[in-house]
Design a protein around this motif. Sequence first.
Motif, PDB file in Angstrom:
ATOM      1  N   GLN A  89       0.783  -1.299   0.020  1.00 36.57           N
ATOM      2  CA  GLN A  89      -0.130  -0.020  -0.031  1.00 36.57           C
ATOM      3  C   GLN A  89       0.893   1.396   0.081  1.00 36.57           C
ATOM      4  OE1 GLN A  89      -2.876   0.157   2.826  1.00 36.57           O
ATOM      5  NE2 GLN A  89      -4.266  -1.278   2.170  1.00 36.57           N
ATOM      6  N   ALA A  90       2.032   1.269   0.644  1.00 37.33           N
ATOM      7  CA  ALA A  90       2.849   2.425   0.494  1.00 37.33           C
ATOM      8  C   ALA A  90       3.315   2.573  -0.749  1.00 37.33           C
ATOM      9  CB  ALA A  90       4.060   2.055   1.589  1.00 37.33           C
ATOM     10  N   ARG A  91       3.371   1.746  -1.569  1.00 37.42           N
ATOM     11  CA  ARG A  91       3.807   2.057  -2.952  1.00 37.42           C
ATOM     12  C   ARG A  91       2.714   2.551  -4.003  1.00 37.42           C
ATOM     13  NH1 ARG A  91       8.499   0.284  -4.947  1.00 37.42           N
ATOM     14  NH2 ARG A  91       9.823  -0.916  -4.078  1.00 37.42           N
ATOM     15  N   ARG A  92       1.654   2.477  -3.337  1.00 35.49           N
ATOM     16  CA  ARG A  92       0.483   2.938  -4.294  1.00 35.49           C
ATOM     17  C   ARG A  92       0.204   4.306  -4.145  1.00 35.49           C
ATOM     18  NH1 ARG A  92      -4.881   3.882  -2.934  1.00 35.49           N
ATOM     19  NH2 ARG A  92      -4.396   3.512  -0.703  1.00 35.49           N
ATOM     20  N   PRO A  93       0.086   4.937  -5.280  1.00 35.54           N
ATOM     21  CA  PRO A  93       0.125   6.455  -5.368  1.00 35.54           C
ATOM     22  C   PRO A  93      -1.124   6.961  -4.706  1.00 35.54           C
ATOM     23  CG  PRO A  93      -0.157   5.634  -7.652  1.00 35.54           C
ATOM     24  CD  PRO A  93       0.089   4.595  -6.709  1.00 35.54           C
ATOM     25  N   LEU A  94      -0.813   8.158  -4.177  1.00 33.81           N
ATOM     26  CA  LEU A  94      -2.074   8.725  -3.491  1.00 33.81           C
ATOM     27  C   LEU A  94      -3.273   8.988  -4.438  1.00 33.81           C
ATOM     28  CD1 LEU A  94      -0.466  11.155  -0.847  1.00 33.81           C
ATOM     29  CD2 LEU A  94      -1.765   8.988  -0.424  1.00 33.81           C
ATOM     30  N   GLN A  95      -4.472   8.824  -4.280  1.00 43.43           N
ATOM     31  CA  GLN A  95      -5.571   9.249  -5.049  1.00 43.43           C
ATOM     32  C   GLN A  95      -5.814  10.765  -4.928  1.00 43.43           C
ATOM     33  OE1 GLN A  95      -6.568   7.143  -7.572  1.00 43.43           O
ATOM     34  NE2 GLN A  95      -4.967   5.774  -6.609  1.00 43.43           N
ATOM     35  N   ALA A  96      -6.531  11.529  -5.816  1.00 44.74           N
ATOM     36  CA  ALA A  96      -6.898  12.666  -5.588  1.00 44.74           C
ATOM     37  C   ALA A  96      -7.686  13.063  -4.404  1.00 44.74           C
ATOM     38  CB  ALA A  96      -7.305  13.170  -6.924  1.00 44.74           C
ATOM     39  N   ASP A  97      -8.681  12.278  -4.190  1.00 45.55           N
ATOM     40  CA  ASP A  97      -9.673  12.280  -3.195  1.00 45.55           C
ATOM     41  C   ASP A  97      -9.068  11.928  -1.668  1.00 45.55           C
ATOM     42  OD1 ASP A  97      -9.411   9.617  -3.819  1.00 45.55           O
ATOM     43  OD2 ASP A  97     -11.500   9.206  -3.181  1.00 45.55           O
ATOM     44  N   GLU A  98      -7.559  11.460  -1.937  1.00 43.71           N
ATOM     45  CA  GLU A  98      -7.020  11.218  -0.579  1.00 43.71           C
ATOM     46  C   GLU A  98      -6.068  12.357  -0.185  1.00 43.71           C
ATOM     47  OE1 GLU A  98      -5.038   7.674  -1.740  1.00 43.71           O
ATOM     48  OE2 GLU A  98      -6.708   6.575  -0.782  1.00 43.71           O
ATOM     49  N   LEU A  99      -5.885  13.204  -1.366  1.00 40.61           N
ATOM     50  CA  LEU A  99      -4.956  14.370  -1.014  1.00 40.61           C
ATOM     51  C   LEU A  99      -5.638  15.591  -0.259  1.00 40.61           C
ATOM     52  CD1 LEU A  99      -3.092  14.657  -4.524  1.00 40.61           C
ATOM     53  CD2 LEU A  99      -2.302  13.797  -2.393  1.00 40.61           C
ATOM     54  N   ALA A 100      -4.901  16.303   0.793  1.00 44.52           N
ATOM     55  CA  ALA A 100      -5.382  17.475   1.363  1.00 44.52           C
ATOM     56  C   ALA A 100      -5.738  18.373   0.118  1.00 44.52           C
ATOM     57  CB  ALA A 100      -4.589  18.076   2.187  1.00 44.52           C
ATOM     58  N   PRO A 101      -6.577  19.337   0.146  1.00 41.97           N
ATOM     59  CA  PRO A 101      -6.855  20.506  -0.784  1.00 41.97           C
ATOM     60  C   PRO A 101      -5.505  21.279  -1.024  1.00 41.97           C
ATOM     61  CG  PRO A 101      -9.125  20.530   0.722  1.00 41.97           C
ATOM     62  CD  PRO A 101      -7.824  19.378   1.206  1.00 41.97           C
ATOM     63  N   ALA A 102      -4.781  21.594  -0.169  1.00 36.99           N
ATOM     64  CA  ALA A 102      -3.700  22.360  -0.347  1.00 36.99           C
ATOM     65  C   ALA A 102      -2.545  21.640  -1.350  1.00 36.99           C
ATOM     66  CB  ALA A 102      -2.991  22.873   1.130  1.00 36.99           C
ATOM     67  N   THR A 103      -2.760  20.209  -1.378  1.00 34.08           N
ATOM     68  CA  THR A 103      -1.490  19.425  -2.077  1.00 34.08           C
ATOM     69  C   THR A 103      -2.006  19.013  -3.385  1.00 34.08           C
ATOM     70  OG1 THR A 103      -2.425  17.506  -1.124  1.00 34.08           O
ATOM     71  CG2 THR A 103      -0.631  18.520   0.102  1.00 34.08           C
ATOM     72  N   ILE A 104      -3.265  19.478  -3.748  1.00 29.44           N
ATOM     73  CA  ILE A 104      -3.645  19.304  -5.105  1.00 29.44           C
ATOM     74  C   ILE A 104      -2.911  20.314  -6.039  1.00 29.44           C
ATOM     75  CG2 ILE A 104      -5.402  18.939  -6.765  1.00 29.44           C
ATOM     76  CD1 ILE A 104      -7.013  17.953  -4.438  1.00 29.44           C
ATOM     77  N   LEU A 105      -2.260  20.045  -7.300  1.00 23.02           N
ATOM     78  CA  LEU A 105      -1.770  20.647  -7.957  1.00 23.02           C
ATOM     79  C   LEU A 105      -2.691  21.219  -9.100  1.00 23.02           C
ATOM     80  CD1 LEU A 105       1.709  19.048  -8.456  1.00 23.02           C
ATOM     81  CD2 LEU A 105       1.084  21.043  -6.703  1.00 23.02           C
ATOM     82  N   LYS A 106      -2.626  22.351  -9.254  1.00 26.93           N
ATOM     83  CA  LYS A 106      -3.493  23.218 -10.241  1.00 26.93           C
ATOM     84  C   LYS A 106      -2.558  23.786 -11.492  1.00 26.93           C
ATOM     85  CE  LYS A 106      -7.333  24.366  -7.451  1.00 26.93           C
ATOM     86  NZ  LYS A 106      -6.814  24.283  -6.153  1.00 26.93           N
ATOM     87  N   PRO A 107      -2.949  23.564 -12.636  1.00 30.73           N
ATOM     88  CA  PRO A 107      -2.230  23.989 -13.732  1.00 30.73           C
ATOM     89  C   PRO A 107      -1.940  25.678 -13.279  1.00 30.73           C
ATOM     90  CG  PRO A 107      -4.299  23.386 -14.569  1.00 30.73           C
ATOM     91  CD  PRO A 107      -4.234  23.171 -13.121  1.00 30.73           C
ATOM     92  N   SER A 108      -0.729  25.887 -13.934  1.00 30.92           N
ATOM     93  CA  SER A 108      -0.411  27.542 -13.704  1.00 30.92           C
ATOM     94  C   SER A 108       0.228  27.621 -15.065  1.00 30.92           C
ATOM     95  CB  SER A 108       0.905  27.486 -12.648  1.00 30.92           C
ATOM     96  OG  SER A 108       1.554  28.471 -12.982  1.00 30.92           O
ATOM     97  N   TRP A 109      -0.299  28.896 -15.523  1.00 29.29           N
ATOM     98  CA  TRP A 109       0.039  29.425 -16.819  1.00 29.29           C
ATOM     99  C   TRP A 109       0.928  30.417 -16.730  1.00 29.29           C
ATOM    100  CZ3 TRP A 109      -1.198  25.404 -19.961  1.00 29.29           C
ATOM    101  CH2 TRP A 109      -2.283  24.771 -19.373  1.00 29.29           C
ATOM    102  N   ALA A 110       1.496  30.600 -15.619  1.00 31.11           N
ATOM    103  CA  ALA A 110       2.496  31.998 -15.443  1.00 31.11           C
ATOM    104  C   ALA A 110       3.918  31.583 -16.155  1.00 31.11           C
ATOM    105  CB  ALA A 110       2.826  31.841 -13.803  1.00 31.11           C
ATOM    106  N   HIS A 111       4.125  30.421 -16.312  1.00 32.33           N
ATOM    107  CA  HIS A 111       5.358  30.275 -17.024  1.00 32.33           C
ATOM    108  C   HIS A 111       5.334  30.241 -18.599  1.00 32.33           C
ATOM    109  CE1 HIS A 111       3.390  26.331 -16.719  1.00 32.33           C
ATOM    110  NE2 HIS A 111       3.993  26.038 -17.900  1.00 32.33           N
ATOM    111  N   ARG A 112       3.967  30.306 -19.174  1.00 28.72           N
ATOM    112  CA  ARG A 112       4.097  30.514 -20.503  1.00 28.72           C
ATOM    113  C   ARG A 112       4.700  31.501 -21.218  1.00 28.72           C
ATOM    114  NH1 ARG A 112      -2.176  29.776 -21.513  1.00 28.72           N
ATOM    115  NH2 ARG A 112      -2.047  31.563 -22.869  1.00 28.72           N
ATOM    116  N   ALA A 113       5.328  31.416 -22.519  1.00 30.18           N
ATOM    117  CA  ALA A 113       6.085  32.427 -23.097  1.00 30.18           C
ATOM    118  C   ALA A 113       5.083  33.448 -23.729  1.00 30.18           C
ATOM    119  CB  ALA A 113       6.645  31.394 -24.473  1.00 30.18           C
ATOM    120  N   PRO A 114       5.414  34.526 -23.820  1.00 27.69           N
ATOM    121  CA  PRO A 114       4.756  35.645 -24.238  1.00 27.69           C
ATOM    122  C   PRO A 114       4.309  35.568 -25.508  1.00 27.69           C
ATOM    123  CG  PRO A 114       7.004  36.339 -24.192  1.00 27.69           C
ATOM    124  CD  PRO A 114       7.030  35.231 -23.574  1.00 27.69           C
TER     125      PRO A 114
END
Length: 125
Positions: A89-114
């Motif tokens: 079980q320790a090898r199994r990746p965390l599922q999105a519903d098991e992650l705390a809201p602060a640890t869920i990554l949202k796409p960031s477009w700040a790094h896009r080229a102009p």
Amino acid sequence: MTGVETRSVMRDSLFLLAGIRVEQGADVHRVRVRNLSDGGMMAEGNLAVKRGHRVEVELRNIGCIAGSVAWVQDNRFGIAFDEEVDSQQARRPLQADELAPATILKPSWAHRAPSPPDAAKLRKV
């Protein structure tokens, strides 16, 4: 140590972090888990433990496990769990519903080229 394998339990080599609380201490120390089996684990970290110390280990997807320090060598030590766990079980990746809201990554477009410049506004040289 000899080159002969004397363990009777299969263990997985892996690299993950765990939290350990020693005896009835309040501090949780972060250690690296080097290998893990259903009956115990080898950890590495700057933690002053001695053989026989009672510990509680917090492992991802498994939870809090009680055990005792079985051996210590330099900054590595072995822990024998009081009860067997499902180490896979320790090898199994965390599922999105098991992650705390602060640890869920949202796409960031700040790094896009102009955007490319407007050719009509360019100055000719």
